[in-house]
Scaffold this motif. Structure first.
Motif, PDB file in Angstrom:
ATOM      1  N   ALA A 248       8.948  35.761 -34.228  1.00 21.94           N
ATOM      2  CA  ALA A 248       7.877  36.739 -34.482  1.00 21.94           C
ATOM      3  C   ALA A 248       8.431  38.079 -34.955  1.00 21.94           C
ATOM      4  CB  ALA A 248       7.041  36.935 -33.228  1.00 21.94           C
ATOM      5  N   ARG A 249       9.670  38.397 -34.562  1.00 23.77           N
ATOM      6  CA  ARG A 249      10.342  39.614 -35.026  1.00 23.77           C
ATOM      7  C   ARG A 249       9.618  40.886 -34.586  1.00 23.77           C
ATOM      8  NH1 ARG A 249      13.915  38.692 -39.333  1.00 23.77           N
ATOM      9  NH2 ARG A 249      13.410  40.703 -40.244  1.00 23.77           N
ATOM     10  N   PHE A 250       9.158  40.921 -33.324  1.00 27.41           N
ATOM     11  CA  PHE A 250       8.543  42.137 -32.804  1.00 27.41           C
ATOM     12  C   PHE A 250       9.589  43.253 -32.740  1.00 27.41           C
ATOM     13  CE2 PHE A 250       5.971  38.847 -30.450  1.00 27.41           C
ATOM     14  CZ  PHE A 250       4.799  39.058 -31.153  1.00 27.41           C
ATOM     15  N   PRO A 251       9.204  44.490 -33.070  1.00 30.47           N
ATOM     16  CA  PRO A 251      10.167  45.597 -32.981  1.00 30.47           C
ATOM     17  C   PRO A 251      10.518  45.953 -31.541  1.00 30.47           C
ATOM     18  CG  PRO A 251       7.982  46.424 -33.520  1.00 30.47           C
ATOM     19  CD  PRO A 251       7.900  44.920 -33.577  1.00 30.47           C
ATOM     20  N   TYR A 252       9.621  45.654 -30.625  1.00 30.20           N
ATOM     21  CA  TYR A 252       9.855  45.829 -29.189  1.00 30.20           C
ATOM     22  C   TYR A 252       8.868  44.933 -28.451  1.00 30.20           C
ATOM     23  CZ  TYR A 252       5.942  49.105 -29.889  1.00 30.20           C
ATOM     24  OH  TYR A 252       4.754  49.669 -30.246  1.00 30.20           O
ATOM     25  N   ILE A 253       9.077  44.786 -27.159  1.00 33.22           N
ATOM     26  CA  ILE A 253       8.219  43.918 -26.353  1.00 33.22           C
ATOM     27  C   ILE A 253       7.334  44.767 -25.451  1.00 33.22           C
ATOM     28  CG2 ILE A 253       8.139  42.113 -24.592  1.00 33.22           C
ATOM     29  CD1 ILE A 253       9.133  41.158 -27.324  1.00 33.22           C
ATOM     30  N   LYS A 254       6.039  44.655 -25.628  1.00 31.76           N
ATOM     31  CA  LYS A 254       5.050  45.304 -24.777  1.00 31.76           C
ATOM     32  C   LYS A 254       3.937  44.296 -24.492  1.00 31.76           C
ATOM     33  CE  LYS A 254       6.409  49.641 -24.268  1.00 31.76           C
ATOM     34  NZ  LYS A 254       6.601  50.266 -22.934  1.00 31.76           N
ATOM     35  N   THR A 255       3.634  44.090 -23.222  1.00 33.88           N
ATOM     36  CA  THR A 255       2.616  43.114 -22.855  1.00 33.88           C
ATOM     37  C   THR A 255       1.257  43.790 -22.686  1.00 33.88           C
ATOM     38  OG1 THR A 255       2.943  43.365 -20.465  1.00 33.88           O
ATOM     39  CG2 THR A 255       4.385  41.803 -21.631  1.00 33.88           C
TER      40      THR A 255
ATOM     41  N   HIS B 108       2.281  32.828 -25.979  1.00 34.51           N
ATOM     42  CA  HIS B 108       2.227  32.133 -24.694  1.00 34.51           C
ATOM     43  C   HIS B 108       1.084  31.115 -24.644  1.00 34.51           C
ATOM     44  CE1 HIS B 108       5.367  34.055 -22.224  1.00 34.51           C
ATOM     45  NE2 HIS B 108       5.155  35.121 -22.991  1.00 34.51           N
ATOM     46  N   LYS B 109       0.081  31.304 -25.516  1.00 33.78           N
ATOM     47  CA  LYS B 109      -1.018  30.334 -25.591  1.00 33.78           C
ATOM     48  C   LYS B 109      -0.712  29.213 -26.585  1.00 33.78           C
ATOM     49  CE  LYS B 109      -3.941  32.327 -22.727  1.00 33.78           C
ATOM     50  NZ  LYS B 109      -5.068  33.165 -23.194  1.00 33.78           N
ATOM     51  N   GLY B 110       0.456  29.236 -27.200  1.00 37.89           N
ATOM     52  CA  GLY B 110       0.854  28.149 -28.090  1.00 37.89           C
ATOM     53  C   GLY B 110       0.757  28.445 -29.573  1.00 37.89           C
ATOM     54  N   PHE B 111       0.373  29.662 -29.947  1.00 37.51           N
ATOM     55  CA  PHE B 111       0.237  30.012 -31.355  1.00 37.51           C
ATOM     56  C   PHE B 111       1.564  30.535 -31.918  1.00 37.51           C
ATOM     57  CE2 PHE B 111      -4.062  30.642 -29.581  1.00 37.51           C
ATOM     58  CZ  PHE B 111      -4.791  29.810 -30.415  1.00 37.51           C
ATOM     59  N   GLN B 112       1.708  30.427 -33.230  1.00 37.67           N
ATOM     60  CA  GLN B 112       2.866  30.986 -33.917  1.00 37.67           C
ATOM     61  C   GLN B 112       2.467  32.328 -34.517  1.00 37.67           C
ATOM     62  OE1 GLN B 112       5.360  28.227 -36.026  1.00 37.67           O
ATOM     63  NE2 GLN B 112       5.918  29.737 -37.582  1.00 37.67           N
ATOM     64  N   VAL B 113       3.320  33.338 -34.306  1.00 36.81           N
ATOM     65  CA  VAL B 113       2.994  34.717 -34.683  1.00 36.81           C
ATOM     66  C   VAL B 113       4.125  35.297 -35.528  1.00 36.81           C
ATOM     67  CG1 VAL B 113       2.480  37.037 -33.784  1.00 36.81           C
ATOM     68  CG2 VAL B 113       1.659  35.000 -32.555  1.00 36.81           C
ATOM     69  N   TYR B 114       3.759  36.172 -36.466  1.00 38.79           N
ATOM     70  CA  TYR B 114       4.762  36.861 -37.279  1.00 38.79           C
ATOM     71  C   TYR B 114       4.374  38.327 -37.382  1.00 38.79           C
ATOM     72  CZ  TYR B 114       8.332  37.512 -40.864  1.00 38.79           C
ATOM     73  OH  TYR B 114       9.451  37.924 -41.544  1.00 38.79           O
TER      74      TYR B 114
ATOM     75  N   LEU C 221      -1.050  33.673 -36.601  1.00 34.99           N
ATOM     76  CA  LEU C 221      -1.417  35.087 -36.540  1.00 34.99           C
ATOM     77  C   LEU C 221      -0.333  35.912 -37.227  1.00 34.99           C
ATOM     78  CD1 LEU C 221      -3.089  37.490 -35.477  1.00 34.99           C
ATOM     79  CD2 LEU C 221      -1.781  37.341 -33.340  1.00 34.99           C
ATOM     80  N   VAL C 222      -0.733  36.720 -38.203  1.00 32.25           N
ATOM     81  CA  VAL C 222       0.183  37.607 -38.917  1.00 32.25           C
ATOM     82  C   VAL C 222      -0.212  39.047 -38.583  1.00 32.25           C
ATOM     83  CG1 VAL C 222       1.045  38.378 -41.158  1.00 32.25           C
ATOM     84  CG2 VAL C 222       0.515  35.949 -40.785  1.00 32.25           C
ATOM     85  N   ILE C 223       0.744  39.820 -38.085  1.00 30.51           N
ATOM     86  CA  ILE C 223       0.507  41.224 -37.757  1.00 30.51           C
ATOM     87  C   ILE C 223       1.175  42.080 -38.829  1.00 30.51           C
ATOM     88  CG2 ILE C 223       0.835  43.059 -36.064  1.00 30.51           C
ATOM     89  CD1 ILE C 223       1.090  40.838 -33.929  1.00 30.51           C
ATOM     90  N   ILE C 224       0.374  42.885 -39.526  1.00 27.73           N
ATOM     91  CA  ILE C 224       0.902  43.782 -40.565  1.00 27.73           C
ATOM     92  C   ILE C 224       0.718  45.205 -40.070  1.00 27.73           C
ATOM     93  CG2 ILE C 224       0.794  44.488 -42.978  1.00 27.73           C
ATOM     94  CD1 ILE C 224      -0.449  41.773 -43.631  1.00 27.73           C
ATOM     95  N   ASP C 225       1.817  45.869 -39.797  1.00 31.61           N
ATOM     96  CA  ASP C 225       1.797  47.199 -39.190  1.00 31.61           C
ATOM     97  C   ASP C 225       1.900  48.284 -40.260  1.00 31.61           C
ATOM     98  OD1 ASP C 225       1.688  48.769 -36.849  1.00 31.61           O
ATOM     99  OD2 ASP C 225       3.863  49.025 -36.836  1.00 31.61           O
ATOM    100  N   ASP C 226       1.160  49.371 -40.051  1.00 34.31           N
ATOM    101  CA  ASP C 226       1.177  50.527 -40.972  1.00 34.31           C
ATOM    102  C   ASP C 226       0.690  50.153 -42.365  1.00 34.31           C
ATOM    103  OD1 ASP C 226       2.015  52.477 -39.204  1.00 34.31           O
ATOM    104  OD2 ASP C 226       4.141  52.062 -39.527  1.00 34.31           O
TER     105      ASP C 226
END
Length: 248
Positions: A65-72, A127-133, A165-170
């Motif tokens: 997923a390449r998150f810049p940091y981990i926050k739950t 954690h629910k089984g989805f692939q995220v980027y 799920l694709v997260i596009i920041d900024d």
């Protein structure tokens, strides 16, 4: 049969059950202590192996997923903002919107928690089984412009396009020229009704057209992004755009 524990461990390793092989002595001790039946012992072995595999799968998907940091989401202070109620946050965590390919747009100035919320939802989805980027807009434009000749970019684009799920920041933090706009449109068109997208931006969709090199392309992009979307304004009450389907 006169097999030792080490023999059985080697058999498990040959079957590519290495985690179970390491845990076998402890499982045997517990089985003897608790007087497990054969069925209970087999259930313990298979449950242990499946649990370890799921944990490794989650770890791998978090890495991809390449998150810049981990926050739950547990760290997200829902009571300190007015954009979302606890009930609405719970609805988002149910991910029916993701299963139906809805998009989320998180708007607001820097520092209000847009990226925090996006990452929290991304982690929960994994954690629910989805692939995220996860990708910033600047990184995404670079990937789009280099995917034809850079192997690393090709690998990352394949992972992005295969994600649920694709997260596009900024999004739209800077202007795009016509080539960049066309490449971005091709990506959004590919993801349309295949994946959900979370976008974070400090500019509203009405302002995005001003930063796009081609207004016709921007209109086509907005048409796909806003078809099924929830817009959440992170510095005031949520608002809804006209003529669209929404989650809440």
């Amino acid at each position: 049969m006169n097999k030792t524990v080490k023999d059985l461990q080697n058999h498990f390793r040959q079957l590519r059950l290495s985690e179970t092989a390491e845990e076998l002595p402890q499982l045997l001790r517990e089985a003897e202590k608790e007087s497990w039946t054969y069925l209970e012992f087999l259930e313990a072995i298979t449950s242990f192996e499946l649990g370890k595999r799921e944990l490794k799968s989650i770890e791998r998907r978090i890495k991809w997923a390449r998150f810049p940091y981990i926050k739950t989401l547990q760290e997200f202070q829902v009571e300190e903002q007015t954009a979302l109620t606890s009930r609405q946050l719970t609805q988002l965590q149910e991910f029916s919107w993701l299963e139906q390919q809805y998009n989320l747009i998180l708007l607001g100035p820097p520092g209000v928690g847009k990226t925090f919320l996006a990452i929290g939802l991304g982690l929960e989805a994994i954690h629910k089984g989805f692939q995220v980027y996860f990708v910033t807009m600047g990184e995404l434009i670079q990937l789009l412009k280099t995917q034809e000749f850079a192997h690393k970019s090709q690998v990352q684009m394949k992972r992005l396009q295969a994600s649920d799920l694709v997260i596009i920041d900024d999004l739209m933090y800077m202007a795009m020229d016509q080539r960049e706009a066309n490449l971005f449109f091709q990506l959004i068109n590919h993801l349309y009704e295949r994946s959900s997208i979370i976008l974070t931006s400090n500019k509203s969709p009405e302002q995005w057209t001003e930063l796009m090199g081609d207004q016709g392309v921007m209109t086509a992009i907005l048409d796909r992004l806003l078809h099924r979307v929830e817009v959440i304004h992170m510095n005031s009450d949520s608002y809804r755009m006209k003529n669209r389907q929404h989650i809440f």
